[in-house]
Design an enzyme around this catalytic site. Structure first.
Site, PDB file in Angstrom:
ATOM      1  N   GLU A   1      55.330  76.566  72.996  1.00  0.00           N
ATOM      2  CA  GLU A   1      55.487  77.777  71.780  1.00  0.00           C
ATOM      3  C   GLU A   1      55.984  77.188  70.661  1.00  0.00           C
ATOM      4  OE1 GLU A   1      56.128  80.361  69.659  1.00  0.00           O
ATOM      5  OE2 GLU A   1      57.985  80.851  70.781  1.00  0.00           O
TER       6      GLU A   1
ATOM      7  N   CYS B   1      58.489  82.439  64.119  1.00  0.00           N
ATOM      8  CA  CYS B   1      57.445  81.765  64.504  1.00  0.00           C
ATOM      9  C   CYS B   1      56.192  82.861  64.384  1.00  0.00           C
ATOM     10  CB  CYS B   1      57.256  81.165  66.024  1.00  0.00           C
ATOM     11  SG  CYS B   1      57.653  82.051  67.164  1.00  0.00           S
TER      12      CYS B   1
HETATM   13  C1  UN1 Z   1      59.979  83.270  67.681  1.00  0.00           C
HETATM   14  O1  UN1 Z   1      60.119  83.253  66.234  1.00  0.00           O
HETATM   15  O2  UN1 Z   1      60.216  81.823  68.101  1.00  0.00           O
HETATM   16  O3  UN1 Z   1      57.568  88.574  68.153  1.00  0.00           O
HETATM   17  C2  UN1 Z   1      59.883  84.330  68.483  1.00  0.00           C
HETATM   18  C3  UN1 Z   1      58.554  88.405  67.788  1.00  0.00           C
HETATM   19  C4  UN1 Z   1      59.792  88.132  68.496  1.00  0.00           C
HETATM   20  C5  UN1 Z   1      60.090  86.714  68.858  1.00  0.00           C
HETATM   21  C6  UN1 Z   1      59.912  85.580  67.868  1.00  0.00           C
HETATM   22  N1  UN1 Z   1      59.896  88.951  69.347  1.00  0.00           N
HETATM   23  O4  UN1 Z   1      58.689  88.117  66.320  1.00  0.00           O
END
Ligand code: UN1
Length: 499
Positions: free
Chosen positions: A252, A286
Site C-alpha cells: 500500500e 496517501c
Molecule cells: C493512509 O493514508 O495511509 O481512506 C491511509 C483514508 C483512510 C486511510 C488512509 N481511511 O483516507
C-alpha cells in the site's frame, strides 16, 4: 495535554521513558518519550516465536480466533480517547482525526469478528462423476506489518485484525517516528491476550527499529506475508525482496490522487469535500487530494472560492478544538513542501499560500499554510507525490480529457468526480473511467470506510487491505477434489490404463 497522563492511561508509562529512540511531537518538536530499538537478532527471535505461535494458532477454530479480536476491540473502545490523543500528539493530526483513526480500528475489529465465521470457500462442479471439488482457505503463516507514520495504528489494525482471524501470527514494525502509539496498542493487545487465556506465546509481537529491522523481516522466509505501507521507493525494494523468495507482499504505497469538478457539480458540496481531502491531515494521507481538474466554465469561480476557504483554515495546535490543520510531521516534510512549491513555480505554477507559519512561538513545530497551485498542465512536479498540503489545479475542456489526466499519474490509489450528470458519474466508475483502486462520486478521495477493500493500482502497489474479500490475501487457497466413487475417471477424458 500531558503526555505522561496519556501514557499512564494506556499502561505504557514505564515503556516510554528509556531507550535510544527519541520520540518528538510535531506539535512542538519536543521529546515526549524514549523507546528502545531492537537489533536484527531480536527480529530473528521474534520471527522464531511468531512462527511457532502460528503452528498452534492455525488449528484454533476461526470463530475462537475472532474472540481475541473482539477483546481487542473492547479495549480500543475503552481507551479511544487516550489513544486518539496519543495519535494526535505523536503525528500532529487534529484530535478529531486521531479519534477517527481509533474508530477505524474499532470498526475493523467488528468486521473481523464477523468475518471469523465467514471464511468461505466455493464448491465447484466437477466434470467427473462421483467427485466433489471445493476450495478451502487455510492460514498462511507469519504476517509482518510495516506501517507508516501518518496512520500509525489504523493500518496495523486493518492487517492484524484480518491476519489474526485468518489464523496467521503477526509481527509489527511501526514507523520510527511513531513508536509510542504502537507500544500503546501492543499493550492493549497484551491485555486482550491475557483475557483470552490460551493464545500461543509470541502470537502478536512488536519490533521497533529502522531499515535493518525492516529488511530482516522482509527477507526472512519465515515471513509468509509482508504487508507494507509507505513510499513507492520503499515498496519497490520490499516487493523485489519478497518476490525473490516467492513470498506474498501486500503493498500500500503512495497516491497522487485526482479529482474532477464538472460543470454540473454541486459546488458547495464539492468545495467542502475538496477542503477535507486536500487540507485534512495536513495533506499527509496517501489518499489526500493532490490534483484537481476543473471544467473551464466553472474554473474561475471554483478557484476563487477555494482561495477564500483556504485563507480561513484554522491552523494550529491539533489538540485545540477548532483547529482543522496541525503541523507537518517534521523539518524534512516542510523542506520537501517548499522545494515542490519552488519547482511548481519554475514549471509555470501560480502559488497561493504555502508559507511556513509560527504557532505558539514553537520554533520546532513545522506549521504551514495549505497551498493552492494553479498549473498550466501536468508538469513533472504535478506528477510527483509530495506528502504535503499542496493542491495543483488545472483546467479541462472535455470529460475524456479529464479522465485521461486523472489516469496520467503513475500511482493509482484514489480518485473522485463531482457531477450531477449520471452519464459522467457512471463513465468515471466504468472500465474506461478512473484506473484507481478507489473511484468516488461526489465525495473526496480520502476517508474511505473499512468495509471496502483498500489499496490501489500501478505504483500504489496493487495490494488490498481491510474490507470486502481482502482477507483472502492473508490465507492460502487449496483446491480439493475428492473422489467418492469406485472408478478413476481422469480429467479431460484422458485414457491411461494398462491393457
Ligand atoms: C493512509 O493514508 O495511509 O481512506 C491511509 C483514508 C483512510 C486511510 C488512509 N481511511 O483516507
Amino acid at each position: 495535554m500531558d503526555a505522561s497522563r496519556i501514557f499512564a492511561d494506556l499502561g505504557i508509562l514505564e515503556l516510554a521513558g528509556a531507550g535510544d529512540v527519541e520520540v518528538r511531537s510535531p506539535i512542538s518538536g519536543e521529546v515526549i518519550g524514549r523507546v528502545a530499538s531492537q537489533a536484527a537478532s531480536d527480529v530473528d527471535a521474534a520471527l522464531a516465536h511468531s512462527h511457532a505461535a502460528f503452528l498452534k494458532w492455525r488449528d484454533v477454530p476461526a470463530p475462537r480466533r475472532g474472540e481475541l479480536v473482539r477483546l481487542l476491540g473492547e479495549r480500543l473502545r475503552e481507551h479511544k480517547r487516550a489513544l486518539g490523543s496519543l495519535v494526535s500528539l505523536e503525528t500532529g493530526k487534529i484530535l478529531q482525526e486521531g479519534l477517527g483513526e481509533v474508530q477505524e480500528m474499532i470498526d475493523i475489529c467488528d468486521f473481523a469478528v464477523g468475518l471469523s465465521r465467514q471464511l468461505y470457500g466455493l464448491t465447484i462442479a466437477s466434470e467427473r462423476p462421483g467427485h466433489r471439488m471445493a476450495e478451502s482457505w487455510h492460514p498462511m503463516g507469519v504476517c509482518a506489518i510495516i506501517s507508516a507514520f501518518n496512520f500509525p495504528v489504523a493500518v496495523w489494525s486493518w492487517n492484524a485484525a484480518l491476519a489474526l482471524v485468518c489464523g496467521d501470527s503477526v509481527v509489527w514494525k511501526p514507523s520510527e517516528k511513531t513508536p509510542l502509539t504502537a507500544l500503546a496498542v501492543q499493550r492493549l493487545m497484551v491485555d486482550a491476550l491475557a483475557t483470552f487465556g490460551d493464545a500461543p506465546e509470541g502470537l502478536v509481537s512488536l519490533v521497533i527499529g529502522g531499515r535493518d529491522v525492516g529488511a530482516k523481516l522482509v527477507a526472512d522466509p519465515r515471513t509468509a506475508i509482508v504487508s507494507a505501507t509507505g513510499s513507492t521507493e520503499m515498496g519497490r525494494a520490499v516487493g523485489v525482496a519478497v518476490a525473490q523468495r516467492f513470498g506474498r507482499a501486500i503493498l500500500e504505497l503512495g497516491g497522487n490522487n485526482g479529482g474532477i469538478v464538472t460543470p454540473s457539480a454541486d459546488r458547495e458540496l464539492a468545495l467542502r469535500a475538496i477542503l477535507f481531502s486536500a487540507v485534512g491531515t495536513a495533506g499527509q494521507r496517501c489518499t489526500s487530494l493532490r490534483r484537481l481538474f476543473v471544467h473551464e466554465s466553472v474554473y474561475d469561480d471554483t478557484v476563487s472560492r477555494l482561495k477564500q476557504l483556504y485563507a480561513k483554515v484554522p491552523i494550529g495546535n491539533p489538540l485545540d478544538a477548532g483547529t482543522l490543520m496541525g503541523p507537518l510531521i517534521d523539518a524534512q516534510a516542510s523542506e520537501r513542501m517548499q522545494a515542490a512549491l519552488q519547482r511548481a513555480q519554475a514549471e509555470g505554477g501560480k502559488v497561493t499560500g504555502g508559507q511556513r507559519i509560527s504557532v505558539d512561538g514553537q520554533p520546532n513545530g513545522y506549521y504551514v499554510e495549505p497551498a493552492l497551485v494553479e498549473m498550466p498542465g501536468q508538469s513533472e512536479i504535478v506528477l510527483k507525490e509530495t506528502f504535503a498540503p499542496i493542491l495543483y489545479i488545472m483546467k479541462y475542456r472535455d470529460f475524456d480529457e479529464a479522465i485521461a489526466a486523472n489516469n496520467g499519474a503513475s500511482h493509482g490509489l484514489s480518485s473522485c468526480v463531482f457531477t450531477t450528470d449520471l452519464r459522467e458519474a457512471e463513465r468515471f466508475v466504468s472500465a474506461s473511467g478512473s484506473d484507481c483502486g478507489i473511484a468516488n462520486v461526489n465525495i473526496g478521495p480520502s476517508g474511505a470506510e473499512i468495509g471496502g477493500a483498500f489499496g490501489g493500482e500501478k505504483e500504489t502497489g496493487g495490494g488490498r487491505e481491510s474490507g470486502s474479500d481482502a482477507w483472502k490475501g492473508y490465507m492460502r487457497r487449496a483446491t480439493n477434489t475428492v473422489n467418492y466413487s469406485t472408478a478413476l475417471p481422469l480429467a479431460q477424458g484422458i485414457d491411461f490404463k494398462l491393457d
